[in-house]
Design a protein around this motif. Structure first.
Motif, short mmCIF file in Angstrom:
data_model
loop_
_atom_site.label_atom_id
_atom_site.label_comp_id
_atom_site.label_asym_id
_atom_site.label_seq_id
_atom_site.Cartn_x
_atom_site.Cartn_y
_atom_site.Cartn_z
N LYS B 73 -1.57 -16.55 -0.19
CA LYS B 73 -1.06 -15.52 1.22
C LYS B 73 -0.70 -14.51 1.05
O LYS B 73 0.91 -14.37 1.41
N LEU B 74 -1.03 -13.95 0.72
CA LEU B 74 -0.04 -12.42 0.35
C LEU B 74 -0.08 -11.21 1.72
O LEU B 74 -1.41 -10.63 2.34
N ALA B 75 0.39 -10.63 1.60
CA ALA B 75 0.81 -9.65 2.66
C ALA B 75 0.10 -8.23 2.14
O ALA B 75 -0.52 -7.68 1.54
N LEU B 76 -0.97 -7.69 3.66
CA LEU B 76 -1.94 -6.67 3.30
C LEU B 76 -1.30 -5.37 2.53
O LEU B 76 -0.05 -4.39 3.79
N LEU B 77 -1.56 -4.30 1.68
CA LEU B 77 -0.69 -3.64 1.63
C LEU B 77 -1.16 -2.52 2.68
O LEU B 77 -0.14 -1.60 3.11
N GLN B 78 -1.91 -1.52 3.54
CA GLN B 78 -2.35 -1.78 4.46
C GLN B 78 -1.91 -1.27 5.62
O GLN B 78 -1.60 -1.15 6.77
N ASP B 79 -1.93 -2.68 5.98
CA ASP B 79 -0.82 -3.47 7.04
C ASP B 79 -0.14 -4.32 7.01
O ASP B 79 -1.07 -5.78 6.90
N GLY B 80 0.68 -4.22 6.92
CA GLY B 80 2.05 -5.69 6.79
C GLY B 80 1.06 -6.60 7.92
O GLY B 80 2.30 -7.72 6.64
N GLU B 81 1.46 -6.86 8.19
CA GLU B 81 1.54 -7.63 9.45
C GLU B 81 -0.03 -8.75 8.94
O GLU B 81 0.40 -10.28 9.30
N ASN B 97 -8.57 -7.48 -8.94
CA ASN B 97 -7.89 -5.99 -10.25
C ASN B 97 -6.13 -6.29 -10.00
O ASN B 97 -5.84 -5.76 -8.85
N VAL B 98 -5.72 -6.30 -10.75
CA VAL B 98 -4.01 -6.27 -10.98
C VAL B 98 -4.16 -4.78 -11.14
O VAL B 98 -4.20 -4.78 -12.18
N TRP B 99 -2.85 -4.40 -10.18
CA TRP B 99 -2.17 -3.11 -10.69
C TRP B 99 -1.22 -2.44 -10.07
O TRP B 99 -0.67 -3.27 -9.14
N GLY B 100 -0.99 -1.76 -10.16
CA GLY B 100 0.53 -1.12 -9.49
C GLY B 100 0.80 0.44 -10.29
O GLY B 100 -0.21 1.33 -10.66
N SER B 101 0.98 1.54 -8.53
CA SER B 101 1.56 2.92 -9.22
C SER B 101 2.28 2.93 -9.98
O SER B 101 1.98 4.54 -11.13
N ASP B 131 5.12 -3.60 -6.80
CA ASP B 131 5.18 -1.73 -6.65
C ASP B 131 6.20 -1.58 -5.19
O ASP B 131 6.00 -3.19 -4.25
N GLN B 132 5.77 -0.34 -4.63
CA GLN B 132 6.66 -0.21 -3.18
C GLN B 132 5.76 0.00 -3.15
O GLN B 132 4.84 1.00 -3.16
N PRO B 133 5.43 -0.62 -1.63
CA PRO B 133 3.94 -0.15 -1.03
C PRO B 133 4.16 1.37 -0.07
O PRO B 133 3.15 1.78 -0.40
N GLU B 134 4.86 2.34 -0.56
CA GLU B 134 4.50 3.35 0.54
C GLU B 134 4.21 4.14 -1.49
O GLU B 134 3.66 5.24 -1.19
N ASP B 135 4.08 3.77 -2.75
CA ASP B 135 4.12 4.65 -3.49
C ASP B 135 2.52 4.31 -3.65
O ASP B 135 2.15 5.09 -4.70
N ALA B 136 2.32 2.79 -3.62
CA ALA B 136 1.50 2.05 -3.69
C ALA B 136 -0.01 2.75 -2.79
O ALA B 136 -0.92 3.49 -3.20
#
Lengths: 207, 206
Positions: B73-81, B97-101, B131-136
């Motif tokens: 259960k992981l937080a969404l990148l676009q909406d951490g809530e 798909n596993v990825w990182g910036s 990853d850092q959310p902003e970078d992603a």
């Protein structure tokens, strides 16, 4: 890390002994000092390793809280366990020595598992389920690894069989129909084998 | 007179004329075999070594094929809530798909994923790894966002459950939540066309 080693080794009494050894210290004393030296070196190596591990942890944990300090015996147990596990990024390095980010994550996970009372086997199983047998440097005996485990013995048995058959064939050849010789020839042969004196006697008698 | 005896003695060494003593001496065919056998063994060895050259040691077979997708259960990148777990995807075939910036190969792979997203064959879930959310988010703005949703695994804990050891990695998960296929490394357009799309179409039918 290099810096840490230098500073620590300057402070270390073991290093002082080592310096003297280099500067033409009487060898007998050096011999006596060797076990002491080894003892100190061992202690310092462990201390340095721990220091490196701790400082590496601090740098690696940007997103996660630092690991709580561990008792020395547990730390040593886990260090040994990590040398039996493969880092999947570097592949030819163990988890203990790999600088890869994933290896750091896995070391952390191993510590968390150990902290919750998991045994070495349980930790290995945890990783095996996720990463496959490849993560184990000592692959388990299974149908897939029969060749790996028993192949060398099969080769040895095959080679031994071939050697045995060749030896037997040669023995059969030698043991096959031998050239027949008469009694007189046999006697002469015996005489020859015994030596020249006997031969002379035989020749004399013949005359 | 002494000839036969000395001759027999010297026979202890490999005999050059076995036929003299043994009437059933090996015929020419087996004799030739004796010379070609080492050559044959050598050829076999070369074949194995050559085969080894074309294998990729980085490709470790996944231990998770035909196993249920690990729970998370992981937080969404676009909406951490908001968050996502595999249970939300039950009943449909999906790609993870596993990825990182920070991942260079992901950039190489990205157009292929964008192309697949356009086809709207299956939802692609982005697994943003360490990853850092902003970078992603910046990265997706720059190169396009093929993901129906992206989840963040910032400390890499869930990635361990997936047996992830590098990025990019791609998992194909069927309607019942079973992992059916794992692709290690960037997906080339050929891999997508020849392996992944046919597999997705197959899984959608069942």
């Amino acid at each position: 890390m290099v810096k840490a080693v230098n500073i620590l080794s300057l402070l270390s009494p073991a290093n002082n002994l080592k310096n003297k050894q280099i500067s033409a210290f009487p060898s007998i004393i050096v011999l006596n000092a060797a076990p002491v030296l080894a003892f100190y070196l061992k202690k310092w190596v462990i201390a340095i390793l721990l220091a490196c591990a701790l400082s590496a942890n601090v740098f690696a944990q940007t997103a996660t809280p630092p690991m709580p300090p561990m008792p020395l015996d547990l730390e040593l147990r886990l260090k040994k366990l990590e040398t039996e596990l493969r880092c999947l990024v570097c592949q030819n390095q163990t988890l203990a020595e790999s600088p890869a980010g994933l290896a750091g994550d896995l070391r952390r996970q191993i510590r968390l598992l150990a902290d919750s009372g998991k045994s070495n086997d349980e930790i290995k199983e945890f990783l095996r389920v996720r990463y496959g047998d490849f993560v184990l440097y000592n692959p388990p005996v299974s149908r897939k690894t029969y060749l790996l485990w028993f192949g060398p013995f099969v080769l040895l048995a095959g080679g031994a069989t071939i050697a045995f058959l060749m030896a037997r064939q040669r023995r059969l050849k030698l043991g096959g129909p031998q050239p027949t010789i008469s009694e007189a020839e046999q006697k002469r042969a015996d005489a020859l084998l015994k030596g020249d004196d006997e031969k002379k006697k035989y020749d004399d008698r013949k005359k | 007179m002494a000839e036969p005896i000395t001759h027999a003695a010297s026979n202890a060494a490999p005999s050059e004329t076995p036929s003299a003593l043994n009437p059933s001496a090996p015929n020419t065919l087996t004799k030739i075999w004796r010379y070609f056998l080492p050559l044959a063994i050598f050829a076999g060895l070369v074949w194995f070594l050559y085969k080894g050259l074309s294998l990729n040691p980085r490709e470790v077979p996944s231990a998770l094929i035909n196993k249920p997708v690990p729970e998370f259960k992981l937080a969404l990148l676009q909406d951490g809530e908001k968050s996502l777990s595999p249970a939300d995807m039950k009943g449909q075939v999906w790609l993870m798909n596993v990825w990182g910036s920070w991942c260079v190969s992901c950039r190489y792979e990205h157009p292929v994923l964008n192309e697949l997203a356009k086809q709207q064959l299956v939802p692609i879930i982005g697994f943003n790894w360490k990853d850092q959310p902003e970078d992603a988010r910046d990265w997706l703005k720059k190169f396009g966002d093929p993901y129906a949703k992206s989840v963040m695994d910032r400390d890499g804990r869930v990635a361990i459950d997936f047996g992830v050891y590098g990025a990019p990695e791609t998992f194909v998960i069927d309607k019942t939540g079973m992992i059916r296929y794992k692709h290690t490394g960037p997906i080339s357009p050929e891999d997508m066309k020849n392996i992944i799309v046919p597999l997705l179409q197959d899984l959608k039918k069942t």
